[in-house]
Design an enzyme around this catalytic site. Structure first.
Site, mmCIF file in Angstrom:
data_model
loop_
_atom_site.group_PDB
_atom_site.id
_atom_site.type_symbol
_atom_site.label_atom_id
_atom_site.label_comp_id
_atom_site.label_asym_id
_atom_site.label_seq_id
_atom_site.Cartn_x
_atom_site.Cartn_y
_atom_site.Cartn_z
ATOM 1 N N CYS A 79 0.906 -0.970 0.030
ATOM 2 C CA CYS A 79 0.071 -0.065 0.080
ATOM 3 C C CYS A 79 0.649 1.484 0.044
ATOM 4 C CB CYS A 79 -0.672 -0.080 1.074
ATOM 5 S SG CYS A 79 -2.543 0.831 0.658
ATOM 6 N N HIS A 173 -2.977 -5.158 1.614
ATOM 7 C CA HIS A 173 -2.725 -4.983 3.251
ATOM 8 C C HIS A 173 -2.528 -6.872 2.957
ATOM 9 C CE1 HIS A 173 -2.255 -1.156 5.247
ATOM 10 N NE2 HIS A 173 -2.994 -0.345 4.381
ATOM 11 N N GLU A 175 -1.099 -8.745 5.172
ATOM 12 C CA GLU A 175 -0.776 -8.575 6.839
ATOM 13 C C GLU A 175 -2.257 -8.327 7.635
ATOM 14 O OE1 GLU A 175 -0.801 -5.613 5.386
ATOM 15 O OE2 GLU A 175 -0.858 -4.167 6.867
HETATM 16 N N1 GLN Z 1 -3.067 6.947 0.463
HETATM 17 C C1 GLN Z 1 -2.491 6.390 1.440
HETATM 18 C C2 GLN Z 1 -1.141 7.074 1.026
HETATM 19 O O1 GLN Z 1 -1.268 7.299 0.341
HETATM 20 C C3 GLN Z 1 -1.954 4.981 1.236
HETATM 21 C C4 GLN Z 1 -3.078 4.085 2.119
HETATM 22 C C5 GLN Z 1 -2.713 2.396 3.145
HETATM 23 O O2 GLN Z 1 -1.427 2.775 2.904
HETATM 24 N N2 GLN Z 1 -3.409 1.936 3.332
HETATM 25 O O3 GLN Z 1 -0.004 6.658 1.165
#
Ligand code: GLN
Length: 203
Positions: A79, A173, A175
């Site tokens: 992410c 994610h 995890e």
């Molecule tokens: N929207 C977040 C970002 O731009 C990422 C979100 C996340 O890691 N769950 O960093």
């Protein structure tokens, strides 16, 4: 024994540590440059990429991580961590720090505000028959990939998981469920790297 570091500045790092420990791997929380010694791979967790970037800069980790990544050191971004690894960021803040190691364009907050978070089953050939339950939280997507980048998974035609040499990156994610197949996949990458660098499993 393999030891994998988890960047522990901000975000969902504890869950990654739990996943690695469940798989019998040693772990280290990474905050300072010295924490990068004696690890065989690193996970950059989800969280907020703009914040993680600022913290990497202020703790002087950015350049060190870039040179490690270029030397083939295994890195796994999830992410916000995927955004951090990307060469280009769409909808980033002006001047947002990224490590630029993965030849893709990541688009931040690609699912917008309405569907901030959702879960879905993804078919991922490299993980076998069983679908992977993917948790997307204000997730990015990959809007463009260059040569050499292997696409591991798509969700509704959008690229959400890729690998390029020593770099593994997911928009979701892995995890947050107890299916740790991506962590196992990364551990295999780490083992391969150790072998190439002449380390066996005893040291
Ligand atoms: N929207 C977040 C970002 O731009 C990422 C979100 C996340 O890691 N769950 O960093």
């Amino acid at each position: 024994m393999i030891r994998i570091g988890v960047l522990a500045m901000q975000g969902a790092f504890e869950e990654h540590i739990k996943a690695l420990q469940a798989l019998g791997v040693e772990t280290a929380e990474v905050r300072l440059e010295k924490d990068l010694e004696n690890i065989d791979g690193i996970i950059i967790p989800g969280g907020e990429s703009t914040t993680i970037g600022k913290m990497l800069d202020s703790y002087n980790l950015t350049d060190r991580l870039i040179s490690m990544g270029k030397e083939g050191f295994p890195m796994f971004g999830t992410c916000a961590g995927m955004i951090m690894l990307s060469r280009e960021i769409e909808d980033g803040l002006p001047g947002q720090t990224s490590l630029g190691l993965l030849k893709v364009v990541s688009c931040r907050n690609a699912y917008g505000r309405q569907i901030n978070s959702f879960e879905t089953d993804l078919a991922i050939r490299d993980l076998g028959e069983k679908p992977f339950r993917a948790v997307f939280i204000r997730a990015p997507i990959i809007s463009e990939v260059k040569n050499n980048v292997t696409i591991l998974a798509k969700f509704q035609d959008k690229i959400v998981a890729v690998k390029e040499d020593n770099i593994l990156a997911l928009a979701f994610h892995p995890e947050l469920t107890d299916d740790y197949r991506f962590h196992e996949y990364f551990i295999e990458m780490v083992k391969g790297w150790r072998k190439e660098n002449g380390k066996n499993n005893l040291n």
